[in-house]
Design an enzyme around this catalytic site. Sequence first.
Site, PDB file in Angstrom:
ATOM      1  CE  LYS A  33     -15.586  -3.715   2.561  1.00  0.00           C
ATOM      2  NZ  LYS A  33     -15.448  -3.804   3.994  1.00  0.00           N
ATOM      3  CD  GLU A  61       7.974  -4.068   9.291  1.00  0.00           C
ATOM      4  OE1 GLU A  61       7.947  -5.313   9.351  1.00  0.00           O
ATOM      5  OE2 GLU A  61       6.985  -3.336   9.528  1.00  0.00           O
ATOM      6  CG  HIS A 107     -13.802  -1.919  -0.120  1.00  0.00           C
ATOM      7  ND1 HIS A 107     -14.278  -2.935  -0.913  1.00  0.00           N
ATOM      8  CD2 HIS A 107     -12.768  -2.446   0.584  1.00  0.00           C
ATOM      9  CE1 HIS A 107     -13.579  -4.035  -0.697  1.00  0.00           C
ATOM     10  NE2 HIS A 107     -12.654  -3.763   0.203  1.00  0.00           N
ATOM     11  NE  ARG A 145     -10.381 -10.317   5.800  1.00  0.00           N
ATOM     12  CZ  ARG A 145     -10.721 -11.436   5.200  1.00  0.00           C
ATOM     13  NH1 ARG A 145      -9.789 -12.308   4.828  1.00  0.00           N
ATOM     14  NH2 ARG A 145     -11.979 -11.724   4.974  1.00  0.00           N
ATOM     15  CB  ILE A 172      -2.112   1.280   8.902  1.00  0.00           C
ATOM     16  CG1 ILE A 172      -3.244   0.511   8.212  1.00  0.00           C
ATOM     17  CG2 ILE A 172      -2.707   2.335   9.840  1.00  0.00           C
ATOM     18  CD1 ILE A 172      -4.134   1.347   7.332  1.00  0.00           C
ATOM     19  CG  MET A 225      -5.318  -1.267  11.274  1.00  0.00           C
ATOM     20  SD  MET A 225      -6.253   0.257  10.988  1.00  0.00           S
ATOM     21  CE  MET A 225      -7.129   0.414  12.532  1.00  0.00           C
ATOM     22  CE  LYS A 226     -14.228  -5.429  10.104  1.00  0.00           C
ATOM     23  NZ  LYS A 226     -15.540  -5.859  10.625  1.00  0.00           N
ATOM     24  CB  SER A 283      -8.270  -7.668  -2.584  1.00  0.00           C
ATOM     25  OG  SER A 283      -8.973  -6.660  -1.881  1.00  0.00           O
ATOM     26  N   GLY A 284      -6.206  -5.024  -2.389  1.00  0.00           N
ATOM     27  CA  GLY A 284      -5.812  -3.736  -2.944  1.00  0.00           C
ATOM     28  C   GLY A 284      -6.952  -2.884  -3.458  1.00  0.00           C
TER      29      GLY A 284
END
Length: 385
Positions: free
Chosen positions: A254, A33, A51, A316, A14, A342-343, A47-48
Amino acid sequence: MKKYDICIIGAGLIGSSIARELAKYNKKIVVLESNLKVGMETTTGNSGLVHGGFDPTPGKLNAKLNVLGKKRYEDWIKEMEFPYLRIDSLIVGFDDLDLQHINMLYQRGLTNGLDPKEMKILNKEQVLKKEPNISQEVKAALLCNSSIAVDPVALTETLMKNAIKNGVELKLNSKVISIKKDKNIYQIKTANNDLIKSTIVINVAGHYADVISKMAGHDEFDLVTKRGEYRILEKTEFGIVNSVVFMVPTIHGKGVIVAPTLDGHVLVGPTSEDFVPKNETRLITKEKYDLIGDIGKKIIPSINMNKTCMSISGSRPIEPKTDDFWIKPSKKDEFFINVAGMKSPGLSSAPAIADLVIHLVKNKMKLEINNKWDPNEKNPLIYKN
């Protein structure tokens, strides 16, 4: 001491998305960072999957940004080279309650703005024709044909590379230890004794976004964790599924998936465990390792979980009061913008999250287009059909 217009704290997916999109404008931008590489925290344990947008609760910000973000990924795909694959998602049901949930998800997808052509409810015969290795107990499934699989770390690196090419400065190994404001300018001190001055701060610190916000004097939200563990199977198991196959969502978010990966492995997971200490979100546990095996076998009875070659874990960040993204300026100071909670579907929403943050920045600072802006990022190592 260096003076910047905008300081972004956090270089996960993000934060890197925001940096890349803000690089379109003539502003001096720095990204801080804490790790030695970008994308080392929540991004790595992802998982990349971009959705389709049928799962988020209608009316919530994450539902809106999921659908907008999925569309904006098409711009990224045209402009930048990173590993991706267009792939179907299949949410399978095994009992009458699951079937009710599948129908609800279909209607929810329409409400969230999906085109009816993106979804279809399949009966048992259609499911088994598409995925012959799924359990014979399957009754139906929701098919979504607009999902995209990406490599989240490679995507993060590509975004940051493009941001740097367009003038953004990245400081790694720069853990923020204090934030103060003096005469309308933020002073951000890092653990390696850098002192950064910035007009605007964008807080994208993942699980620690609440800590960073409070460090700046803004105690408006708290974050909790939801750790998910995965097992990755050897390449010998590749082909056992052709789609990203989900169980109907339950307490696991999910839903647990069995999915092909971009590098030829098979991914099974994640589990779901709440309120794990923030410094333990990357741990693997024996209990969840076995649970993943049980659920994988429920979806695909013939899957050989003994072929596990790697385990990963991620978490998450959840804002429990709203159970939604927290993207807004502080009530006390509109020059301090929090991008938290940021779930999932955070990865799916990333381009749209960046667009929203730019809108918030424009409310406080004039943004002029950088005439030298180059959105293209080529990667000769990426295979193209």
